[in-house]
Design an enzyme around this catalytic site. Structure first.
Site, PDB file in Angstrom:
ATOM      1  N   TYR A 219      56.076  48.752  86.833  1.00 23.22           N
ATOM      2  CA  TYR A 219      55.805  48.171  88.151  1.00 23.22           C
ATOM      3  C   TYR A 219      54.610  48.896  88.796  1.00 23.22           C
ATOM      4  O   TYR A 219      53.639  48.268  89.233  1.00 23.22           O
ATOM      5  CB  TYR A 219      57.060  48.333  89.006  1.00 23.22           C
ATOM      6  N   ILE A 249      61.136  47.995 101.888  1.00 21.86           N
ATOM      7  CA  ILE A 249      61.280  47.115 103.058  1.00 21.86           C
ATOM      8  C   ILE A 249      62.766  46.847 103.312  1.00 21.86           C
ATOM      9  O   ILE A 249      63.513  46.491 102.393  1.00 21.86           O
ATOM     10  CB  ILE A 249      60.523  45.782 102.830  1.00 21.86           C
TER      11      ILE A 249
HETATM   12  N1  LIG Z   1      60.536  44.387  99.054  1.00 20.87           N
HETATM   13  C1  LIG Z   1      59.975  45.592  99.058  1.00 20.87           C
HETATM   14  O1  LIG Z   1      60.605  46.607  99.422  1.00 20.87           O
HETATM   15  C2  LIG Z   1      58.572  45.733  98.630  1.00 20.87           C
HETATM   16  C3  LIG Z   1      57.867  44.699  98.071  1.00 20.87           C
HETATM   17  N2  LIG Z   1      56.580  44.864  97.653  1.00 20.87           N
HETATM   18  C4  LIG Z   1      55.835  43.780  97.030  1.00 20.87           C
HETATM   19  O2  LIG Z   1      55.903  42.616  97.840  1.00 20.87           O
HETATM   20  C5  LIG Z   1      55.985  41.455  97.022  1.00 20.87           C
HETATM   21  C6  LIG Z   1      57.187  40.624  97.438  1.00 20.87           C
HETATM   22  O3  LIG Z   1      58.322  41.457  97.312  1.00 20.87           O
HETATM   23  P1  LIG Z   1      59.810  40.870  97.373  1.00 20.87           P
HETATM   24  O4  LIG Z   1      59.833  39.622  98.152  1.00 20.87           O
HETATM   25  O5  LIG Z   1      60.665  41.991  97.777  1.00 20.87           O
HETATM   26  O6  LIG Z   1      60.080  40.568  95.821  1.00 20.87           O
HETATM   27  P2  LIG Z   1      61.327  39.783  95.194  1.00 20.87           P
HETATM   28  O7  LIG Z   1      61.589  40.400  93.880  1.00 20.87           O
HETATM   29  O8  LIG Z   1      62.420  39.677  96.168  1.00 20.87           O
HETATM   30  O9  LIG Z   1      60.683  38.325  94.974  1.00 20.87           O
HETATM   31  C7  LIG Z   1      59.761  38.034  93.982  1.00 20.87           C
HETATM   32  C8  LIG Z   1      59.749  36.541  93.750  1.00 20.87           C
HETATM   33  O10 LIG Z   1      58.858  36.271  92.675  1.00 20.87           O
HETATM   34  C9  LIG Z   1      59.386  35.160  92.007  1.00 20.87           C
HETATM   35  N3  LIG Z   1      58.837  35.044  90.653  1.00 20.87           N
HETATM   36  C10 LIG Z   1      59.226  35.681  89.525  1.00 20.87           C
HETATM   37  N4  LIG Z   1      58.518  35.235  88.468  1.00 20.87           N
HETATM   38  C11 LIG Z   1      57.659  34.321  88.946  1.00 20.87           C
HETATM   39  C12 LIG Z   1      56.680  33.505  88.352  1.00 20.87           C
HETATM   40  N5  LIG Z   1      56.446  33.534  87.026  1.00 20.87           N
HETATM   41  N6  LIG Z   1      55.955  32.683  89.130  1.00 20.87           N
HETATM   42  C13 LIG Z   1      56.178  32.635  90.468  1.00 20.87           C
HETATM   43  N7  LIG Z   1      57.111  33.373  91.091  1.00 20.87           N
HETATM   44  C14 LIG Z   1      57.852  34.200  90.335  1.00 20.87           C
HETATM   45  C15 LIG Z   1      60.874  35.387  91.980  1.00 20.87           C
HETATM   46  O11 LIG Z   1      61.565  34.163  91.760  1.00 20.87           O
HETATM   47  C16 LIG Z   1      61.114  35.988  93.342  1.00 20.87           C
HETATM   48  O12 LIG Z   1      61.523  35.021  94.266  1.00 20.87           O
HETATM   49  C17 LIG Z   1      56.047  41.953  95.569  1.00 20.87           C
HETATM   50  O13 LIG Z   1      54.779  41.838  94.988  1.00 20.87           O
HETATM   51  C18 LIG Z   1      56.432  43.399  95.702  1.00 20.87           C
HETATM   52  O14 LIG Z   1      55.875  44.167  94.668  1.00 20.87           O
HETATM   53  C19 LIG Z   1      55.953  46.084  97.740  1.00 20.87           C
HETATM   54  C20 LIG Z   1      56.626  47.158  98.272  1.00 20.87           C
HETATM   55  C21 LIG Z   1      57.936  47.043  98.831  1.00 20.87           C
HETATM   56  C1  LIG Z   2      59.105  49.977  97.231  1.00 14.54           C
HETATM   57  C2  LIG Z   2      59.010  48.817  96.353  1.00 14.54           C
HETATM   58  O1  LIG Z   2      57.946  48.487  95.884  1.00 14.54           O
HETATM   59  C3  LIG Z   2      60.240  48.065  95.995  1.00 14.54           C
HETATM   60  N1  LIG Z   2      61.115  47.940  97.076  1.00 14.54           N
HETATM   61  C4  LIG Z   2      60.945  48.800  94.875  1.00 14.54           C
HETATM   62  O2  LIG Z   2      61.744  49.696  95.196  1.00 14.54           O
HETATM   63  O3  LIG Z   2      60.645  48.504  93.714  1.00 14.54           O
END
Ligand SMILES: NC(=O)C1=CN([C@@H]2O[C@H](COP(=O)(O)OP(=O)(O)OC[C@H]3O[C@@H](n4cnc5c(N)ncnc54)[C@H](O)[C@@H]3O)[C@@H](O)[C@H]2O)C=CC1
Ligand SMILES: CC(=O)[C@H](N)C(=O)O
Length: 577
Positions: A219, A249
């Site tokens: 990742y 988050i």
């Molecule tokens: N939630 C967090 O704590 C954090 C999130 N992020 C970044 O923010 C972004 C969003 O995070 P979240 O919403 O928490 O992630 P999540 O894991 O909850 O959602 C990711 C989404 O991507 C979709 N997905 C998977 N394969 C796919 C594909 N081939 N085509 C299209 N969509 C696909 C999944 O169905 C899922 O709904 C990510 O890039 C993550 O790395 C960064 C730091 C912290």
């Molecule tokens: C901090 C992030 O990118 C995410 N919530 C994870 O824990 O993988």
């Protein structure tokens, strides 16, 4: 964060957020927003570039982008048309809500590969979009006249570790698809990065925007690659790339998607349902965290900032840092009976920590991949560049080499792959022609000195770069491959021999061929690349760990090069100057 976008978190650990919903931005922020979108002056440089339709595949179909018509048209356009990929995860729906309140429901399209819940489906446009399907993505962007792309799809840290191959596909191939699309269609592209883009050798308290980044998860490796690719395409083609490193988050309305920081959401659900929580992280594991409203607000504010407000393309954003025990204490102020037990999960607990060094090494293939001085960039220390420092190269060559270093090290730490990597300086060889690099002049000058007695340098006279005789390079590689694992404190080492400028090598050659004439006609591209590379390498780790020592200095290199090339020319019946 040295952001000039005036970012401030509203939700602070231990205090109630001052604003429950951040939809209504203060008037001053609203004022910043509109000119931000309209400010195309800063993007003028990009008009000079001709972009290929699929940049990474180098399609023969060349199209000229960022032309006047396109720019004028987009500057008239006041309302962005936004597409969010991976929009059904923890973050997408909330961001869509905030953007829709500002720009209108129909201007924000959510997409994912999952079926949307009915309330999401009814709340605004939703489409199926797989980030691995480039044609479908392109159709969506074109047909909907998208101007902003928010690329949320990714496999998060813990899920990624459980499926490395899929994480590589979604996080790296998917990223390449959206980068291509954004370039082709002049999109403003937002790709979130993460605290996971740092690793055990990064400063931890606090981690600055620019520092060593050698993450130990697929990742993290994929997120560093996103940062570097986006910044590279920004500098090369003017891509309007924007990236924030989100902390963990915390949101009440959506479930996290398999990350290391997920416990900080689950604890609230468990506290209110059973009054018990088992933490997969140790009680004292301190990590940066943020309320989801702050995350959305930061993202929108950053997307609205004008180009000229941004001194970086990748920023850290922070709100608070806490441990499982601290958040439990805070919850106990409301629910005094909460019981928390700690049962650390090895994978999640070791992410970002040193423990993976304890993993047993497997005796599989010993893999050598050379890296280069080109893996450094203008923000790296130049004199000398140490093994571990900021690496934000400005060439695709450098970005790909950093990616090799990080992938190899990641696989070493995860699976015990015997990965070994040396960062070579410019290599000077009499027997083989160089293959189109920036340091090639240091070979050509010998051939020209002995054939015509004249040499035109495409680098300035004073351009100092690390260089090495090819025999030293081969010897170092063999010696490094022979070193036992226990000699290696790193998997990627700088190796150095000498550093010289075109003028210094010319002076040294003149000790043998006094009539050599050198003129300087700097080539913009190669000079810019050379100016972003280190002048000297610090190779003290290689010397200490496995006994690296070069045999050639500048005067020995020059003597050997002239002797070898003279012999070759004489054998071939060619005149010698
Ligand atoms: N939630 C967090 O704590 C954090 C999130 N992020 C970044 O923010 C972004 C969003 O995070 P979240 O919403 O928490 O992630 P999540 O894991 O909850 O959602 C990711 C989404 O991507 C979709 N997905 C998977 N394969 C796919 C594909 N081939 N085509 C299209 N969509 C696909 C999944 O169905 C899922 O709904 C990510 O890039 C993550 O790395 C960064 C730091 C912290
Ligand atoms: C901090 C992030 O990118 C995410 N919530 C994870 O824990 O993988």
């Amino acid at each position: 964060m040295h952001a000039s976008t005036d970012w401030r978190p509203l939700a602070v650990y231990g205090r109630r957020p001052r604003l429950r919903s951040s939809v209504h931005l203060p008037p001053r922020q609203r004022l910043v927003m509109l000119p931000g979108w309209l400010c195309h002056g800063c993007r003028n440089r990009a008009r000079w570039h001709h972009l290929s339709a699929r940049v990474f595949s180098w399609s023969p179909r060349q199209i000229s982008r960022w032309d006047k018509q396109e720019s004028a048209e987009s500057s008239r356009q006041e309302t962005p048309r936004v597409l969010i990929t991976g929009g059904l995860g923890q973050l997408g729906v909330g961001l869509a809500q905030l953007l829709r309140k500002q720009y209108g429901t129909d201007n924000v399209i959510l997409s994912d590969i999952k079926k949307p819940p009915v309330e999401v489906f009814n709340s605004g446009p939703f489409v199926y979009a797989d980030v691995l399907d480039y044609k479908n993505l392109r159709e969506l962007v074109v047909n909907n006249r998208i101007t902003w792309l928010v690329h949320y799809s990714a496999l998060l840290s813990a899920v990624g570790e459980a499926n490395v191959a899929l994480a590589r596909k979604i996080n790296i191939t998917g990223l390449h698809n959206v980068l291509d699309l954004a370039l082709e269609n002049c999109l403003r592209l937002f790709v979130p990065s993460t605290i996971g883009a740092f690793g055990p050798s990064s400063p931890r308290d606090p981690a600055p925007d620019l520092c060593v980044q050698r993450p130990r998860t697929i990742y993290g490796v994929s997120k560093v690659h996103s940062e570097l690719m986006g910044e590279y395409l920004h500098h090369k083609y003017g891509l309007d790339f924007r990236c924030l490193r989100y902390p963990g988050i915390v949101s009440a309305n959506t479930q996290p998607g398999g990350g290391t920081t997920d416990y900080a959401v689950q604890i609230f659900h468990d506290a209110l349902s059973t009054g018990r929580f088992e933490s997969y992280l140790r009680a004292d594991t301190r990590l940066p965290m943020m309320h989801v409203d702050d995350c959305h607000r930061a993202t929108v504010q950053f997307m609205q900032a004008s180009d000229c407000q941004l001194s970086l393309r990748t920023y850290n954003i922070a709100a608070m840092s806490f441990t499982p025990e601290e958040v439990a204490q805070e919850i106990r102020k409301h629910l005094p009976h909460l019981k928390v037990t700690y049962n650390p999960d090895f994978v999640r607990q070791t992410i970002g920590l040193h423990n993976v060094l304890d993993l047993a090494l497997e005796n599989c293939l010993r893999l050598f991949v050379p890296s280069t001085i080109g893996a450094f960039g203008p923000s790296s220390p130049r004199d000398p560049a140490p093994d571990l420092c900021v690496q934000r190269p400005r060439t695709i060559y450098g970005v790909s080499k950093v990616h090799s270093e990080l992938m190899g090290e990641y696989l070493h730490h995860k699976y015990g792959l015997d990965f070994r990597c040396l960062r070579y300086p410019g290599i000077v060889s009499a027997n083989t022609q160089p293959g189109g690099g920036t340091t090639d002049y240091a070979v050509q000058i010998f051939h020209d000195a002995l054939s015509t007695g004249r040499f035109e340098s495409y680098l300035r006279a004073d351009t100092r770069l690390p260089m090495m005789h090819v025999d030293d390079c081969h010897r170092a590689t063999v010696q490094f491959m022979q070193a036992s694992d226990c000699q290696l404190s790193l998997r990627t080492y700088n190796i150095a021999a000498m550093s010289f400028t075109p003028e210094e090598v010319a002076q040294e050659i003149r000790k043998h061929l006094p009539h050599l004439k050198v003129t300087y006609n700097p080539d913009f591209v190669r000079q810019t690349i050379a100016d972003s590379w280190p002048m000297r390498f610090d190779d003290s780790n290689a010397r200490r760990d496995w006994g690296w020592k070069p045999a050639y200095n500048l005067s020995e290199l020059v003597t050997d090069m002239l002797r070898s090339i003279r012999e070759q020319r004489t054998k071939a019946g060619l005149p010698v100057s």
